[in-house]
Design an enzyme around this catalytic site. Structure first.
Site: not given
Length: 158
Positions: A34, A85, A91, A98, A111-113, A122
């Site tokens: 991260y 994020n 997931h 919704d 997302h950082l990664s 993931r």
């Protein structure tokens, strides 16, 4: 829920920058995945990037699904776009997905990664199905990309 915002002026367009669970531990939690940047540092960069694009970043973080959903609902009338994020809720949370669909605002998921290069669980994000754009794997810089794109989406929606 922690809340901070920067900027003030008639050209500031409010954008919610929402961070999900465990992101309060950035800089400490698995820095090899991260990065070493803290959430406070990312929020400051978000405020600066937003201002450069005529936006005002309203940065929030929560480890609680219901608090994130409440913030999304609030954004419906108080913001012009959402940068999110969702962390692990990407997931697992149909409810967050919704809520994002219901507010009818531009949504940029970040997302950082690169979630597609990680564990199989993931690879799927419920949020991606309702996001206008997904940015992953760019580290903290992904937030700057997300805000720049949110500015474009807001202008196109006018």
């Amino acid at each position: 829920m922690p809340h901070s915002s920067g900027g003030s002026g008639p050209q500031d367009i409010p954008v919610l920058v929402l961070n999900g669970p465990n992101l309060n531990l950035l800089g400490l939690r698995e820095p090899d995945i991260y990065g070493k940047e803290t959430l406070a540092g990312i929020e400051e960069m978000c405020r600066e990037t937003a201002a450069a694009h005529g936006l005002r970043a309203d940065c929030r973080q929560s480890n609680h699904e219901g608090a994130l959903i409440d913030a999304v609902h609030e954004a419906r009338t108080g913001h012009r776009a959402i940068v999110i994020n969702p962390g692990g809720y990407s997931h697992t949370s149909v409810a967050l997905r919704d809520a994002l669909a219901a507010v009818e605002l531009p949504v940029v998921e970040v997302h950082l990664s690169n979630i597609h290069k990680r564990e199989a669980f993931r690879h799927h994000s419920y949020v991606s199905a309702v996001a206008d754009t997904v940015i992953c794997g760019a580290g903290a810089h992904g937030y700057a990309l997300a805000l720049a794109h949110a500015a474009t989406l807001v202008r196109e929606k006018r």
